[in-house]
Design a protein around this motif. Structure first.
Motif, mmCIF file in Angstrom:
data_model
loop_
_atom_site.group_PDB
_atom_site.id
_atom_site.type_symbol
_atom_site.label_atom_id
_atom_site.label_comp_id
_atom_site.label_asym_id
_atom_site.label_seq_id
_atom_site.Cartn_x
_atom_site.Cartn_y
_atom_site.Cartn_z
ATOM 1 N N ALA A 1 0.833 -1.213 0.000
ATOM 2 C CA ALA A 1 0.000 0.000 0.000
ATOM 3 C C ALA A 1 0.864 1.258 0.000
ATOM 4 C CB ALA A 1 -0.932 -0.015 1.211
ATOM 5 N N VAL A 2 1.948 1.248 0.767
ATOM 6 C CA VAL A 2 2.839 2.410 0.809
ATOM 7 C C VAL A 2 3.482 2.627 -0.562
ATOM 8 C CG1 VAL A 2 5.040 3.241 1.742
ATOM 9 C CG2 VAL A 2 3.284 2.403 3.285
ATOM 10 N N GLU A 3 3.936 1.557 -1.178
ATOM 11 C CA GLU A 3 4.544 1.677 -2.508
ATOM 12 C C GLU A 3 3.539 2.212 -3.525
ATOM 13 O OE1 GLU A 3 7.705 1.348 -3.749
ATOM 14 O OE2 GLU A 3 8.234 1.300 -1.638
ATOM 15 N N SER A 4 2.307 1.765 -3.435
ATOM 16 C CA SER A 4 1.282 2.249 -4.356
ATOM 17 C C SER A 4 1.071 3.742 -4.191
ATOM 18 C CB SER A 4 -0.045 1.523 -4.107
ATOM 19 O OG SER A 4 0.081 0.160 -4.379
ATOM 20 N N LEU A 5 1.010 4.190 -2.947
ATOM 21 C CA LEU A 5 0.808 5.613 -2.704
ATOM 22 C C LEU A 5 2.045 6.438 -3.034
ATOM 23 C CD1 LEU A 5 -1.501 5.840 0.395
ATOM 24 C CD2 LEU A 5 -1.876 6.825 -1.849
ATOM 25 N N LYS A 6 3.214 5.854 -2.866
ATOM 26 C CA LYS A 6 4.438 6.583 -3.227
ATOM 27 C C LYS A 6 4.451 6.896 -4.718
ATOM 28 C CE LYS A 6 7.942 5.325 0.147
ATOM 29 N NZ LYS A 6 9.181 4.569 0.351
ATOM 30 N N THR A 7 4.021 5.939 -5.520
ATOM 31 C CA THR A 7 4.017 6.165 -6.959
ATOM 32 C C THR A 7 2.983 7.214 -7.352
ATOM 33 O OG1 THR A 7 2.490 4.320 -7.338
ATOM 34 C CG2 THR A 7 4.846 3.846 -7.509
ATOM 35 N N ALA A 8 1.964 7.379 -6.528
ATOM 36 C CA ALA A 8 0.904 8.342 -6.832
ATOM 37 C C ALA A 8 1.006 9.606 -5.982
ATOM 38 C CB ALA A 8 -0.451 7.677 -6.613
#
Length: 165
Positions: free
Chosen positions: A75-82
């Motif tokens: 989830a953190v990686e997903s939000l980092k990309t966005a």
């Protein structure tokens, strides 16, 4: 030693693609908040159990904690990309997420402190038991000069600890 077979999980870099709409960004943020909440609940439970001396029961939470940690990282990686898009579309949501994350990190620090304390106490107990065993096994002898003789290696016995109790 106790070695476990390697777990096969999706790599953290396999995060979801960048969200294209504010609704998808909100969904990612809600997912992160939900995962942080669930993981925080597990960590608080673990902290309570360790403080109460129920280490074996706390260790049973390891599988759940590992799975929630994996979900958290995804989830953190997903939000980092966005993150750039999130900052443009919904800066208040980004601020709220950062606040939640700060609280989450503070609770993690409490948990790590409790675990480190429990580790230090148990290590101190084992060292104390070992010292007492060694003291009892070493003969009290003195040299011709009246000094206490250093024990030979045959008088020092290793301490074996069973972790399966």
């Amino acid at each position: 030693m106790n070695q476990r077979p390697p777990q096969r999980t999706a790599p953290v870099s396999a995060a979801k693609p960048v969200a294209a709409s504010p609704a998808e960004i909100r969904k990612l943020a809600e997912e992160l908040v939900d995962v942080m909440g669930a993981l925080l609940g597990l960590i608080e439970r673990e902290t309570e159990l360790v403080r109460a001396g129920k280490v074996a029961e706390a260790m049973r939470l390891e599988q759940q904690k590992s799975e929630m940690s994996r979900r958290y990282m995804v989830a953190v990686e997903s939000l980092k990309t966005a993150q750039k898009y999130l900052a443009q579309v919904s800066p208040e949501l980004l601020t709220t997420l950062r606040r939640h994350h700060d609280t989450f990190r503070a609770m993690l620090q409490v948990n790590l402190t409790v675990l480190a304390t429990a580790h230090a106490v148990s290590e101190g107990i084992v060292r104390g038991v070992n010292t007492e065993i060694q003291r009892r096994n070493i003969p009290n002898t003195y040299t011709a000069a009246g000094q206490r003789a250093a024990p030979g290696p045959r008088h020092i016995t290793p301490l074996a600890v069973s972790r399966s109790l």
